[in-house]
Scaffold this active site. Structure first.
Site, short mmCIF file in Angstrom:
data_model
loop_
_atom_site.label_atom_id
_atom_site.label_comp_id
_atom_site.label_asym_id
_atom_site.label_seq_id
_atom_site.Cartn_x
_atom_site.Cartn_y
_atom_site.Cartn_z
N GLN A 57 0.81 -1.22 0.00
CA GLN A 57 0.00 0.00 0.00
C GLN A 57 0.84 1.27 0.00
OE1 GLN A 57 -3.32 0.37 -0.25
NE2 GLN A 57 -3.65 -1.83 -0.39
N SER B 136 3.11 -4.64 -4.98
CA SER B 136 2.14 -5.15 -5.94
C SER B 136 1.90 -4.06 -6.98
CB SER B 136 0.83 -5.52 -5.24
OG SER B 136 -0.10 -6.05 -6.15
N THR C 177 8.30 -19.09 -16.26
CA THR C 177 8.67 -18.11 -17.27
C THR C 177 8.25 -16.72 -16.82
OG1 THR C 177 8.43 -19.75 -19.02
CG2 THR C 177 8.40 -17.43 -19.68
N CYS D 27 -9.41 -8.02 -0.68
CA CYS D 27 -9.02 -9.44 -0.70
C CYS D 27 -9.92 -10.29 0.18
CB CYS D 27 -7.57 -9.58 -0.25
SG CYS D 27 -6.41 -8.72 -1.34
#
Length: 381
Positions: free
Chosen positions: A177, A197, A235, A323
């Site tokens: 955050q 994130s 990958t 979430c």
């Protein structure tokens, strides 16, 4: 047009990000592990992204691990650091951590780890002295978030980091955050590991970062081809990594100006809500908080009802963590701050970002007293 005040859940991607990733979605599509020309072009882009992220986080490029989300980065940090330690099976957390940290630590308990979850004060702040008392010779990790997603409170990470360094215990902080709002480099945070994130600061969803100092052992969570120096197999999403790096670079470049702008908007919103809605209470620390974050409880009302009334008036916000938005339980963060379950269920969170304007705040201040009244029992002043 709706007013979007849910940037803590996700922020729109920056135009610079969309422009930067386009070539890696269309023409430069090689696997960075391949030895041919297309692979070398992809690897060059990935290396450039790693260097850009490392520059913001004040670490070495080789200490940057690209992941598929902030949740994965938290899982890798907590499990990877805690289990890689040569001895000890003890983890220390705060009681208001994101579920990506709390649930990962609880999963370690099934493997013989002891987890100490430390309490916070009524503003959501952890006392570094409590961390010092909790650390033992068996402690392999301390993890305390930089900024809370539900109440916006900032933790004294530098002081906590100093405690951990003195006792030679790795310190991880979930800074998901915080990026773009406060410094997130490892030295300033006092951390050995930091998670981010991308979609919280203008990057693309499905991309995260773990920066971990090279001296800290890290066991992989994902096994396979040994990508990311063996720390995260799979990958690598080159376009996502490029977008993450560009977003973080611009977020950091804009940070000081945006901090001042968002803080002014936040202070206006807080003063307006507390002055116009009876029973409204600001949650989190009044000063040590994110600049664009304002969360409230409304005595005697339901937060979800208020949200529905606000959406009917064109205001999009949330009740807390996206979430766990489907959970019926009261917020563990607000309960940890001493609120009772009924009051915790009245929470409404307004989180602002780079697209938020003065007009957006005016719209909220006009709509909220009406929405609270319509929700039943709320009184405007």
């Amino acid at each position: 047009m709706s007013v979007y005040l849910d940037h803590a859940a996700t922020s729109p991607p920056r135009r610079e990000v969309l422009e930067a990733v386009w070539p890696y979605l269309t023409t430069v599509t090689g696997n960075p592990s391949s030895a041919h020309e297309a692979g070398r072009a992809a690897k060059a882009a990935l290396d450039g992204a790693r260097e850009l992220v490392a520059g913001v986080l004040a670490c070495r490029p080789g200490e940057v691990v690209f992941t598929g989300s902030g949740t994965e980065a938290d899982n890798l940090a907590v499990t990877g650091i805690a289990t890689a330690a040569p001895r000890g099976r003890h983890v220390v957390l705060s009681s208001i951590e994101h579920p990506a940290v709390l649930e990962t630590a609880r999963a370690l308990q099934a493997h013989g780890f002891r987890v100490d979850v430390l309490g916070v004060d009524d503003a959501g702040r952890l006392d570094p002295a409590d961390v010092a008392r909790a650390i033992t010779t068996e402690t392999t990790l301390v993890s305390v978030m930089t900024a809370n997603n539900e109440i916006g409170t900032l933790q004294p990470t530098a002081e906590i980091g100093a405690v951990c360094r003195e006792r030679r215990v790795p310190f991880h902080t979930d800074a998901v955050q915080a990026a773009g709002h406060v410094p997130v480099d490892l030295p300033t945070l006092g951390a050995d590991a930091v998670t981010l994130s991308a979609h919280k600061f203008g990057g693309l969803r499905g991309n995260g970062v773990l920066a971990v100092r090279g001296a800290v052992p890290l066991a992989p969570v994902l096994h396979g081809g040994g990508q990311e120096r063996g720390r995260r197999s799979g990958t690598v999403d080159v376009a996502g990594a490029v977008g993450t790096a560009v977003a973080l670079h611009h977020a950091e470049a804009d940070r000081l100006a945006e901090h001042a702008r968002l803080r002014a908007l936040r202070d206006r919103l807080v003063a307006g809500v507390l002055g116009s809605v009876e029973g409204a209470r600001l949650t989190g620390h009044p000063e040590h908080r994110l600049p664009g974050h304002a969360s409230f409880t409304f005595a005697g009302l339901g937060g979800e009802t208020i949200l529905a009334e606000l959406e009917a008036r064109g205001i999009l916000c949330s009740s807390g963590s996206a979430c766990s938005a489907d959970a019926d339980d009261a917020s563990h963060v607000l309960l940890a701050c001493g609120l009772d379950a009924d009051t915790a269920r009245t929470a409404v969170r307004f989180s602002m970002g780079r697209t938020t304007t003065e007009e957006d705040v005016s719209a909220v201040l006009a709509a909220l007293p009406v929405a609270v009244g319509a929700a039943g029992g709320g009184l405007s002043r």
